[in-house]
Design an enzyme around this catalytic site. Structure first.
Site, PDB file in Angstrom:
ATOM      1  CB  CYS A  96      13.710  18.375 -89.594  1.00  0.00           C
ATOM      2  SG  CYS A  96      12.800  18.936 -91.011  1.00  0.00           S
ATOM      3  CG  HIS A 150      19.821  33.635-107.847  1.00  0.00           C
ATOM      4  ND1 HIS A 150      19.097  32.983-109.000  1.00  0.00           N
ATOM      5  CD2 HIS A 150      21.158  33.924-108.307  1.00  0.00           C
ATOM      6  CE1 HIS A 150      19.871  33.077-110.042  1.00  0.00           C
ATOM      7  NE2 HIS A 150      21.071  33.430-109.638  1.00  0.00           N
TER       8      HIS A 150
END
Length: 147
Positions: A68, A101
Site C-alpha cells: 500500500c 528473527h
C-alpha cells in the site's frame, strides 16, 4: 524458505508497484495468487489484506506480499490475524531481519516510498533468508494472543 504459491495483495496506492512485483514473480518462476486490487482506483486496503491473511492462516498460500502507499495500513490489518507475522520493509537488510528473527510470513512494501529496483532487492533477500530459530523461536511463539 519453502515457497508455495505466493499471495499478493495491494490497494490503489500500491497498484503501480504490484505490477512490477507481478513481473518479478513471473521472471523468477514463482506461482502467485492475486487478491487485488486490480487498478489504481481508490479502494479499501483491509478488504485485500484480510483475504490474503485468511489464506496465509489456512496454508493456501505462503508467503505473502502486500503493498500500500506507506505499507502501514496493510501491516496493521494483516497483523490482526493470529497466524500472520507481517513486516514492513523498505530496505533489503530489514527483509533479512524479519525472516531471521521474526519468521515473517508476509512482507509489506511501501509503494510510495521505494522504487522497483529496491523492491526487487528486498524480495530477493526475503525469499532467500531462512528463519534462525533458537532464541527467536521462543519469541515468535509468544506473539499470538492466548485466549
Amino acid at each position: 524458505m519453502e515457497i508455495k504459491t505466493i499471495g499478493l495483495a495491494c490497494d490503489h496506492a500500491g497498484f503501480p508497484l504490484k505490477k512490477y512485483v507481478e513481473q518479478y514473480l513471473k521472471e523468477k518462476g514463482y506461482a502467485y495468487k492475486d487478491y487485488g486490487t486490480y487498478s489504481d482506483i481508490s479502494c479499501d486496503y483491509p478488504e485485500f489484506a484480510h483475504a490474503l491473511a485468511n489464506d496465509i492462516e489456512s496454508g493456501e498460500v505462503y508467503p505473502g506480499i502486500a503493498i500500500c502507499g506507506s505499507g502501514e495500513g496493510m501491516a496493521i490489518t494483516l497483523n490482526k490475524h493470529q497466524g500472520v507475522r507481517a513486516g514492513l520493509c523498505w530496505d533489503p537488510e530489514i527483509s533479512c531481519l524479519i525472516r531471521q528473527h521474526n519468521d515473517a510470513n508476509v512482507i509489506v512494501l511501501p509503494g510510495r516510498f521505494i522504487d522497483n529496483r529496491t523492491a526487487g532487492r528486498i524480495l530477493d533477500q526475503f525469499f532467500k533468508t531462512p528463519f534462525e530459530g533458537g532464541r527467536h523461536q521462543r519469541r515468535v511463539d509468544m506473539i499470538p494472543v492466548k485466549e
